[in-house]
Design a protein around this motif. Sequence first.
Motif, short mmCIF file in Angstrom:
data_model
loop_
_atom_site.label_atom_id
_atom_site.label_comp_id
_atom_site.label_asym_id
_atom_site.label_seq_id
_atom_site.Cartn_x
_atom_site.Cartn_y
_atom_site.Cartn_z
N ARG A 279 4.90 5.78 6.14
CA ARG A 279 3.56 6.37 6.23
C ARG A 279 2.98 6.61 4.85
O ARG A 279 1.78 6.39 4.61
N LEU A 280 3.82 7.06 3.94
CA LEU A 280 3.32 7.31 2.58
C LEU A 280 2.88 6.02 1.90
O LEU A 280 2.03 6.04 1.00
N GLY A 281 3.44 4.89 2.31
CA GLY A 281 3.04 3.61 1.74
C GLY A 281 1.92 2.93 2.49
O GLY A 281 1.58 1.78 2.18
N GLY A 282 1.34 3.60 3.49
CA GLY A 282 0.24 3.00 4.24
C GLY A 282 0.69 2.13 5.37
O GLY A 282 -0.06 1.26 5.82
N HIS A 283 1.92 2.35 5.88
CA HIS A 283 2.44 1.58 7.00
C HIS A 283 2.85 2.52 8.13
O HIS A 283 4.04 2.67 8.42
N PRO A 284 1.92 3.20 8.77
CA PRO A 284 2.30 4.10 9.86
C PRO A 284 2.81 3.32 11.05
O PRO A 284 2.38 2.20 11.30
N ASP B 194 3.22 8.99 18.56
CA ASP B 194 2.39 7.83 18.85
C ASP B 194 1.06 7.96 18.12
O ASP B 194 0.37 8.96 18.21
N GLY B 195 0.70 6.90 17.39
CA GLY B 195 -0.57 6.93 16.68
C GLY B 195 -0.57 7.90 15.53
O GLY B 195 -1.59 8.52 15.25
N ALA B 196 0.57 8.07 14.81
CA ALA B 196 0.63 8.99 13.68
C ALA B 196 -0.39 8.58 12.64
O ALA B 196 -0.49 7.40 12.29
N PRO B 197 -1.18 9.50 12.10
CA PRO B 197 -2.21 9.14 11.12
C PRO B 197 -1.61 8.67 9.82
O PRO B 197 -0.48 9.02 9.47
N SER B 198 -2.37 7.88 9.11
CA SER B 198 -1.92 7.37 7.83
C SER B 198 -1.93 8.47 6.78
O SER B 198 -2.65 9.47 6.89
N ALA B 199 -1.13 8.26 5.74
CA ALA B 199 -1.15 9.18 4.61
C ALA B 199 -2.48 9.08 3.87
O ALA B 199 -3.14 8.03 3.88
N LEU B 200 -2.86 10.17 3.21
CA LEU B 200 -4.11 10.25 2.47
C LEU B 200 -3.81 10.33 0.98
O LEU B 200 -3.02 11.17 0.55
#
Length: 630
Positions: A392-397, A408-414
């Motif tokens: 997720r931290l790398g933009g791959h949720p 399910d559907g975890a938001p992407s890191a900002l």
Amino acid sequence: MHIRDLPYPDPGRPDVRSGPRFLFWLGRNQLGGQIKAALWGLVHMAALVSFPIAIGFGVQAVVDRSGSRLAMAGALMVGLTVLTALGDAMLHRAAVTNWITAAARVQQLLARKAVELGSALTRKVAAGEVVAVSTGDVEKIGWFVEALSRFTAAAITTVAVSVAMVLYQPALGLVVAVGVPALALAVLPLLPRAARRADEQREKAGRATELASDTVAGLRVLRGIGGEELFLGRYRHASQEVRIAAVRSARMWALIAAVQVALPGLLLIGVVWYGASLARDGRIEVGELVTVYSAVTFLLFPLRHFEEIAMAYSFSRPSARRAARVLALRRSSPDSEGAATVDGDERGKVQEATAPLGGDLYDPASGMLAPSGLLTAVVCGDPDAAGRLADRLGGHPTHDGPGDGDPDGAPSALLGGVALDEVPLTAARAAVLVQDKDPVLLSGALTELLDVPRSGEITAEKALEAAQCGDVLDALAQASAAEADGAGPMRTRITERGRSLSGGQRQRLALARSLVTDPEVLVLDEPTSAVDSHTEARIADGVRGLRAGRTTIVLTSSPLLLDRADRVVFVPDGEAAGVGTHRELLGTDPAYRAVVTRETEDEAAVRGAGPAGHGLKGIGRIEEQIEESA
């Protein structure tokens, strides 16, 4: 599109809703090549099936004792021979070009998808499946694309000859016009079973490939525990299943081929018998009978392409379905693809217009915050949860549902308030680099390993020094001296996956490769799990010094790394539960203390000191370890 123009500047955005739609999309993108091949196919087959005209003309000239007409028949045969050879050569060239360019397009699409998904690809699709799709399936898809133009030419030629036979000799022509479609459709009932058997063979082959890949990857461990024969037996069993499935599939296709030989033979016998009775009654001339007989004989050649296209489609349809399934994977949810879905020139424009990303890195799913410019350590306690957080931290949720332990559907890191999965992939990769816990080293020299996109501010020497790769350079120098090539450690070849190095050496080289890129944000997942405590302490100091002023996140439970972090975030059960320095959390958070010290509740109870006493003893032991390593 010519072979010399490969690779494609942009392979396009495929239609991945189904296998047939994907095949149709490939054909539509090669419309010019298909038309060119079909036209050359028409030249070849039209010249070929026109031979009966010349043969019948020549036979009738002999019957009528006409030398001039016999010479004309000979000249016609020479011309048809030239056209047949020319059409065949150019058809083969155009069809093979279609095959290669279609396979290259699919390979580029798969490679682009692998780059887009990164390590998330093998969690969504088995590694053996990816290998099978990118090799055998690509070949079968290319086979269908190649056979399509030949089938088109054969179908047009067959219809034209059947119509011509009806007009030329109605009595025999009707037999041909009725018999040829029957021959073409006779194998259709057998195709579904043949396709199922071919699919079964391919699935077993994919499982065998995956087993072989896993066995080779773990060969060193297998030798250590004496498990080579066990896994060799498993692979023998899997390969035998592939062989049995291949034989069953071959039997089915042999039956189809036999039908394609037997039925045309019966048609030929019927035409000859009926034509002979007509000639005997004087209803047709001998030349006409020879012409019709020769036409049916030559018509068997284009009919073979009906069998080929049936086989090609039966094999390529499941292959296209599997390729479409891989290509349909997304690095983000369908509702949040945003700029990641644009293609071609639009993608380039968006990337140019996107400002450089920067700022604090925040994960909404867990509440973990990594302030800009600091070294932040994250303690999860669960290696799988740490891996998902790194993605997720790398933009791959991940969006595989709750069954895998991730919401399910975890938001992407900002990053700086911008969702990473809503910016172009190149921009996200340039801003955040994630090093997996099991990084892969490709074969090649050390200079090639470190020849990666970089800012230029960190040299390879500094990165290797920070990652404590001195012993690796010494080992490579010895290897270079043994080979007597004088290349030096930086030019010595490293074997595939770094198998000639130890696990700790491979891990440190991968860390040096990550450090030399100098990204705005660097995420390291257990970067020192395979090194000793003294080396680990020096690596922690080296990374801290080299990354000063840059955002660095280390997912670890090692006290040596945690003690050198500016900030520690404790994320048990997927939610941030504590923030502070390592020593602060040791004294105030029993759950954190249990994860870091590896003490169980029973051990804490035996100490009989309660949370406070437990904490003091645990802290004392860890402080002694830290001071000893420092």
